[in-house]
Enzyme design. Structure first.
Site, PDB file in Angstrom:
ATOM      1  N   GLY A  83      75.699  77.957  -8.300  1.00  0.00           N
ATOM      2  CA  GLY A  83      76.302  76.941  -9.156  1.00  0.00           C
ATOM      3  C   GLY A  83      75.684  76.970 -10.543  1.00  0.00           C
TER       4      GLY A  83
ATOM      5  N   GLY B 143      76.638  74.396 -12.958  1.00  0.00           N
ATOM      6  CA  GLY B 143      77.082  73.169 -13.608  1.00  0.00           C
ATOM      7  C   GLY B 143      75.995  72.159 -13.857  1.00  0.00           C
ATOM      8  N   GLU B 144      75.967  71.102 -13.070  1.00  0.00           N
ATOM      9  CA  GLU B 144      75.119  69.949 -13.318  1.00  0.00           C
ATOM     10  C   GLU B 144      73.626  70.233 -13.252  1.00  0.00           C
ATOM     11  OE1 GLU B 144      77.822  69.970 -11.478  1.00  0.00           O
ATOM     12  OE2 GLU B 144      79.107  68.503 -12.462  1.00  0.00           O
TER      13      GLU B 144
END
Length: 101
Positions: free
Chosen positions: A59, A61-62
């Protein structure tokens, strides 16, 4: 990166002190950063790839939001000598006695 700037400088979950209910329930309750709010950002990619990760997926993203907030808090401390312990980091919190908690 921009999400991290917003998290550090603008986002705040407001609670009703009497009931504990969340008052800021959506994106319309706080300002999010726009193009004029962020510096030029230089991106660097890991050219080695992620084949070493089980399943091959990673991932992107965040996960970057939290280090940005910490870096901004450290920059404020370096510039002012005042440590910030609450987000968002705002000028009124930087100048209040004892720093924000």
């Amino acid at each position: 990166m921009i999400q991290g700037i917003g998290y550090a400088l603008y986002e705040e979950r407001a609670l009703d002190p009497a009931t504990g209910l969340v008052l800021s329930t959506g994106l319309e309750d706080y300002r999010i950063p726009g193009m004029a709010d962020v510096p030029e950002i230089d991106l660097h990619w890991d050219e080695a790839g992620f084949e070493h990760v089980a399943g091959g997926g990673v991932g992107l993203g965040e996960v970057v939001a939290l280090p940005v907030a910490a870096a901004i808090a450290n920059a404020v401390h370096d510039a002012t000598g005042r440590r910030q312990y609450a987000l968002p980091i705002r000028p009124d919190r930087v100048i209040e006695p004892g720093g924000a908690r």
